[in-house]
Every structure is written in structure tokens, then in C-alpha cells.
Design an enzyme around this catalytic site. Structure first.
Site, PDB file in Angstrom:
ATOM      1  NE  ARG A  40      -7.518  -9.755  -3.394  1.00 45.84           N
ATOM      2  CZ  ARG A  40      -8.649  -9.366  -2.825  1.00 45.84           C
ATOM      3  NH1 ARG A  40      -9.802  -9.682  -3.382  1.00 45.84           N
ATOM      4  NH2 ARG A  40      -8.637  -8.650  -1.719  1.00 45.84           N
TER       5      ARG A  40
ATOM      6  CD  GLU B  99      -4.397   5.952   4.045  1.00 41.38           C
ATOM      7  OE1 GLU B  99      -3.875   5.694   2.959  1.00 41.38           O
ATOM      8  OE2 GLU B  99      -5.580   5.674   4.322  1.00 41.38           O
TER       9      GLU B  99
ATOM     10  CG  HIS C  99     -11.560  -1.185   9.373  1.00 42.53           C
ATOM     11  ND1 HIS C  99     -11.939   0.134   9.235  1.00 42.53           N
ATOM     12  CD2 HIS C  99     -10.993  -1.272  10.603  1.00 42.53           C
ATOM     13  CE1 HIS C  99     -11.605   0.808  10.310  1.00 42.53           C
ATOM     14  NE2 HIS C  99     -11.036  -0.019  11.163  1.00 42.53           N
TER      15      HIS C  99
ATOM     16  CE  LYS D  19      -4.235  -1.755   2.167  1.00 38.93           C
ATOM     17  NZ  LYS D  19      -3.926  -3.178   2.145  1.00 38.93           N
TER      18      LYS D  19
END
Length: 669
Positions: free
Chosen positions: A293, A201, A236, A117
């Protein structure tokens, strides 16, 4: 197409789904299976199946070398990795290419580019794709990361750089919690992905999670197959997905689609992929990550486009061009997908294991993607998803109505699931209005997760009638085997010799006990229930599907018996309920053994952290032990001020469900 034989390097519903498409295309399929999956549905769905190791994924489905060896020996032209496991493993994609076997997925270089990421965000930053404020670098010292969080401003989101599915992801509301949450996120990431690198973040308030399905071929073509809204999440992890996103304008759809296609082209992407964005309350969107994917929620895209994305994958993997260009693609109607999990919403969605005593879906109007059948066991070794229910309608309102009906018509018993929670979500007025965001469940928790209430009289009445139906069948079987089938001793119609014609049944309802007294009458029964007495009749019972009258009202319902558990599914919008018949003999034995306060494992798992020592005095709410199960961490906390008298397990120990972890003595007074 050059793919004649396809090995499916996965399990569960995605393996079954791939097998369906391959069979339609005339492609021979090969399943691989762990010891735990020898009798699984995905094995039965393929033309042949090969064993690859022990139950833990690291010893089977994550063994790329073993899977490649099977592919060579079985003569496979290609390997489809599904999602999860090896689907985003660049080393495995390279190994397939080296072996001359087609990897049904993007090139290893694209997986590597988006696999981290942090690296992906740096790449997107160079490509001028908007990013959420944060730190995406390689420096991972805990003190440095905490300084970055302070710079960004709380609340912040800690995310595993190599992660997905909510694992290794923590929201931190205040600086004092950062160090503890970072350590927990790193442990989860290491256990799930073998990589504990983190990024930090800014945590946006009331954001939406919108992703774009892209598809690219090896000839330079790339298209957007439009968006999916995946905002409704718990821990999440997505719960209900839909396509298209509610409130999406054509201008914003084109803008996000163009950004997603640009991101894919920047890494020379090939195959199916998803570019995920987070959208703030003002409508601005920011790149989160790209999943290289097929996604779990791909069926909603298939529903609104009329396409088979696995078929597209196989065509592209065989070197063919995309079947359609962007101008040929359009949106038809609306679709929802609901993920049915073995989990207990009332206990913070803790995963459940056990046997599916019943698993029955509606026959029409809904697509079911599942990898299990009635009678199968949900294991601790893999993700606890049971099935996906997918519906399509002419518009959002019609699709949502079909989803609600499909959820209410689904019959499942044997272990706790989120079926009632999903039904409540689908019926919620804010969800119907399209007011969705990633904090939706928390915002409406009082509606979606109300406090436990006692079983209703209807539940108790149905359980009592199901008990009598069982008794009647048992008596009929006994009479048929006896030398005197007409003997009155084989009757269950209330006949007694010098006795009152009634039964008193005791049911365990959560922590409480409920009593139903069933009086025999010429045409049925009278039931003494907590709310009063009602006349009742059992008109029909077949495989748990009952037709009854209660207080003169005729109704249908389902009651599934599993040992002493009666799973009551009353329908008509009423909640499902488990009632356990109290066996007087077993109860007496339990009382004789004595009872005491015990801290038991809520599921099978591994002790990853022991935070106290024997003899320690702790305050109410103090964390005592951290368990890992199904790749998520669960903290055992003190229910009151007291002392940890004994510790029965240490860090690294494996424990079974129900194992006593420690002995706790509450403070007196």
C-alpha cells in the site's frame, strides 16, 4: 484515464491528501464517514459524502460490504483504500474486482503473498533475499515458540504476522518474560488485525530501519523510488522519517533498490509498495516485510523526487504504464517528515483524547498533511495522529533547520501532544549528525524526555497577562451592554474603591500550585513571580497572539485559553506549558467532597485483563489491570506495597477516561 469518480475508503489526513490529487486531475471524489466523523475535514474535502456506520472502525471503515454498496450506488469507478483499514485486505480487493470496481492497489494475490509476515519471509527465503535469523512458520504453540526464542537467543522480537505500526510487537530481553509478552502481543494482534499468529526474530542491537519505495505497473515495469530512513521510533512506531537515508552510498542504494524490485516482481506486484529492511551496524541489510500500500511517510519520497505518488497510483490503476523509467528518476535534496500525535511523551507516549482548542501551522516552507482542524476532537476510536509536517531542503542540514523552525512555529493546545518532543529530537546533536537507529530515543531519553520541571517565570507571567487580557475584553463587552458604559465599575485598569490595586492568581502547574500577584501601575503592571518581581506591559493581544514586555524586554508569544486552562506557547525555543487557573469556588467544592487515592483510567478504553482479585495483597510494581485503548495495551501497576480493597470493573468492561478502576490501600509503615 478511465477513473472519473473515486470513492476514498478511509478517513483523516490520507483521505484529504487523496482528495487533493483527485481534484487536481478532475476526478470527482466521494467520502465515506462514521458517526464520529460526520463533520470531519475529509468529509468537507470531497464532492459528496456517505455515512457508513457507527464510530468503531469495525462498524464502519472496516465494513467492506457497506463501502462497496456505497460505491455502486454512488457510481464510483474506483475505490482508493488509503492506508490502514482495508488497504491490505485481499478479500476486499477481490470483492472490488468481482463488482467491476477498480481497487487502487495491488492485486489480491500480491496482498495475500505479503499479508502474512511469516509467509512473506518464507517466500523471500526462497528468492534468496537475506532474512534476520528467526522462526516464521505456522506452528504457534506457546511452548514451541518459547523454545524457538531460546534457540535464536535473547533478546528476541515477537511480531504479529499480520501486523504493522508496532501493534502486536514486543521486545523480550530474558526468558522469564517470554510467556507474558507473547500473550500480550497476541491480544494486541487479535484486536488490531483479527489474527494472533506470531513470528519470532533475533532482536538486532542498534539497527537502522530503511525502506525502499517501489512502483510497478501491469505491463511488467517496476522501479525503485529510492529509500527512506525510518529508524527513529517509539514503541516500534515511526516518529520522524527522512529521505534519502543519511550515509547511504550509491552502491548500497542500488543494491537495496534492486532487492526491493526483485521482491516486487516475485509476486507480480502492481502499484505503490514499500519493501522494508533492517540494517545492522555493519551495513548488512535483511528483509523485514513488504507493505502492499501507500505508506504514511510517502511525502518525503514525493519531496525528493518531485512526484505525486497518488497520481501515479491512479494512472497505474487505470491500466497505464509507469510515467517514468528507472533512468529518468533522481534525488533532489533532502526531506523530513515529523508525525504530530495526541500523546503524552512524559507518560510513555500514552495516547490522548480531547478537543483541539488551537491548531495553527506555519504559513510557508512546510507541507501539512492533516485530517483535523482547530476545534475538532481527537477520538478514542481512531489513530491519534493529528498531522504530518513535511519539509524539503537543498541538503540535510537545511531541511533539518526548516523542520526545527516549523515545529517551533506550530501552535497547538487543548490536549497533550508530542510537539515538544519532536522539537527536541530535531535539535538533538546526534540526530543532526545522522547517528540514527531504532534505539535512538531510548539511548537519548535523558535529553529527549527530561524530568518535569516547574513552570518558568515567563510561563507564569504570560498566563497572568493573558488573564488580564480576558478580563479587559469581558469588561468592555459588559460596559457596551450596560446603561452606563463610562461607569468606573466597568474598569479593569486597577481602579479600586478603598482597596489595594492588585490581583493574586493561583495556577495549577502539574501537581504543584504557583501564585502570581499582579500589581497595577500607570503604564502596566508589576508581577510578583517565584523568581522575583518584574515590570510588565501587555501591548497587544489578538486571538491569543500577544506582544508584551517583561522586565523591559519586548517579545511575542501565544497563550490559548481553554476553559480554566492556559496553554502558554512562549516561542524562542522555550517549552510549551499548560497552567490551570484555580477557581476558588470549584476548589472548595472539590475539597468538600473529600479526596483519596484513586486508580483511574488514563483514557477511554476496554479492560482486557484483570490480574488480581479484591482483597489481594500486592507488591510495588505488580501489574493489576491491563487496558486496551487506541489498539495498544496499557498496564496499571501498584505504586507501592498494599492491598486491592475493591475492584470496580471486570474483563471486557468499557471504561471512560477518569473512571475509578479500583480502590487501593497502601501498606502502613
Amino acid at each position: 484515464m478511465t477513473i472519473r469518480t473515486l470513492l476514498i475508503a478511509n478517513r483523516g489526513e490520507i483521505a484529504c491528501r487523496i482528495a487533493r490529487t483527485a481534484r487536481r486531475l478532475g476526478i470527482r471524489t466521494i467520502a465515506v464517514y462514521s458517526e464520529a466523523d460526520a463533520d470531519s475535514l475529509h468529509v468537507a474535502s470531497c464532492d459528496e459524502a456517505w455515512p457508513i456506520g457507527a464510530a468503531p472502525a469495525r462498524d464502519s471503515y472496516l465494513r467492506g460490504d457497506v463501502i462497496l454498496d456505497v460505491a455502486k450506488r454512488a457510481g464510483a469507478d474506483a475505490i482508493h483504500p488509503g492506508y490502514g483499514f482495508l488497504s491490505e485486505n485481499a478479500a476486499f480487493a477481490k470483492a472490488c474486482a468481482k463488482a467491476g470496481i477498480i481497487f487502487v492497489g495491488p492485486p489480491a494475490s500480491a496482498i495475500e503473498a505479503m499479508g502474512s509476515k511469516s509467509a512473506a519471509k518464507q517466500l523471500m527465503e526462497k528468492a534468496r533475499v537475506p532474512l534476520v535469523p528467526g522462526y516464521h512458520g505456522d506452528k504457534q504453540d506457546a511452548a514451541f515458540l518459547e523454545r524457538q526464542a531460546n534457540r535464536i537467543g535473547y533478546p528476541v522480537l515477537i511480531k504479529a504476522s499480520a501486523g504493522g505500526g508496532g501493534k502486536g510487537m514486543k521486545v523480550v530481553e530474558q526468558p522469564a518474560d517470554f510467556a507474558t509478552q507473547l500473550a500480550s502481543a497476541k491480544r494486541e494482534a487479535a484486536a488490531s488485525f483479527g489474527d494472533e499468529q506470531m513470528l519470532i526474530e533475533k532482536y538486532l542491537i542498534r539497527p537502522r530501519h530503511i525502506e525502499i519505495q517501489i512502483f510497478a505497473d501491469s505491463h511488467g515495469n517496476c522501479v525503485s523510488l529510492f529509500e527512506r530512513d525510518c529508524s527513529v521510533q517509539r514503541r516500534h512506531q515511526k516518529v520522524i522519517e527522512e529521505a534519502p537515508a543519511p550515509g547511504m552510498t550509491e552502491a548500497r542504494r542500488r543494491e537495496m533498490g534492486d532487492a526491493a524490485v526483485a521482491a516486487a516482481k516475485a509476486i507480480s506486484y502492481v502499484g505503490a509498495g514499500t519493501v522494508e529492511f533492517i540494517v545492522d551496524a555493519g551495513g548488512d541489510f535483511f528483509f523485514m516485510e513488504m507493505n502492499t500500500r501507500l505508506q504514511v511517510e510517502h511525502p518525503v519520497t514525493e519531496a525528493i523526487t518531485g512526484l505525486d505518488l497518488v497520481e501515479w497510483q491512479l494512472h497505474v490503476a487505470a491500466g497505464e504504464s509507469l510515467p517514468l523509467a528507472q533512468q529518468d528518476l533522481g534525488i533532489n535534496g533532502h526531506a523530513f517528515e515529523a508525525r504530530l500525535y495526541a500523546e503524552d511523551p512524559s507518560r510513555d507516549f500514552v495516547p490522548q483524547t480531547g478537543r483541539l482548542a488551537a491548531l495553527r501551522f506555519p504559513d510557508a516552507g512546510v507541507r501539512i498533511d492533516t485530517g483535523v482542524r482547530e476545534g475538532d476532537t481527537v477520538s478514542v476510536h481512531y489513530d491519534p495522529m493529528i498531522a504530518k509536517l513535511i519539509v524539503h531542503g537543498a541538503d540535510r542540514a537545511q531541511a533539518l533547520d526548516r523542520l526545527s523552525r516549523a515545529l517551533e512555529a506550530t501552535k497547538i493546545a487543548g490536549l497533550a501532544t508530542n510537539i515538544g518532543f519532536l522539537a527536541a529530537l530535531a535539535r538533538h546533536p546526534a540526530f543532526a549528525a545522522g547517528d540514527v537507529h531504532t534505539g535512538f530515543i531510548g539511548e537519548h531519553e535523558a535529553d529527549l524526555l527530561p524530568p518535569a520541571r516547574p513552570a518558568e517565570d515567563t510561563h507564569l507571567a504570560l498566563a497572568a497577562l493573558a488573564f488580564m487580557a480576558d478580563r479587559k475584553r469581558q469588561a468592555e463587552d459588559s460596559a457596551a451592554r450596560s446603561g452606563d458604559p463610562s461607569s468606573p465599575w466597568n474598569r479593569v485598569d486597577g481602579w479600586r474603591l478603598n482597596d489595594d490595586a492588585h490581583h493574586s492568581l493561583r495556577f495549577r502547574d502539574g501537581e504543584d500550585e504557583r501564585v502570581v500577584t499582579l500589581h497595577f501601575r500607570r503604564n502596566g503592571f508589576v508581577l510578583d513571580l517565584p523568581g522575583g518581581s518584574v515590570p510588565a506591559q501587555l501591548l497587544a493581544d489578538e486571538n491569543g497572539d500577544m506582544i508584551v514586555t517583561l522586565d523591559g524586554v519586548r517579545r511575542t508569544a501565544t497563550v490559548i485559553r481553554d476553559g480554566l486552562d492556559y496553554w502558554v506557547l512562549p516561542g524562542a525555543g522555550q517549552p510549551n506549558r499548560r497552567l490551570s487557573l484555580i477557581d476558588p469556588v470549584l476548589e472548595a467544592e472539590a475539597m468538600a467532597e473529600g479526596a483519596g487515592a484513586r486508580f483511574t483510567a488514563p483514557m477511554p478504553g476496554k479492560i482486557v485483563q484483570v490480574l488480581i482479585t479484591a482483597g489481594a495483597k500486592v507488591a510495588k510494581g505488580a501489574a493489576l489491570i491491563v487496558m486496551e485503548a487506541m489498539k495498544m495495551e496499557h498496564t496499571i501497576a501498584a505504586p507501592a506495597d498494599g492491598t486491592v480493597a475493591e475492584l470496580h470493573y471486570g474483563t471486557g468492561d468499557l471504561v471512560e477516561e477518569g473512571a475509578e478502576l479500583l480502590r487501593f490501600e497502601a501498606a502502613k509503615g
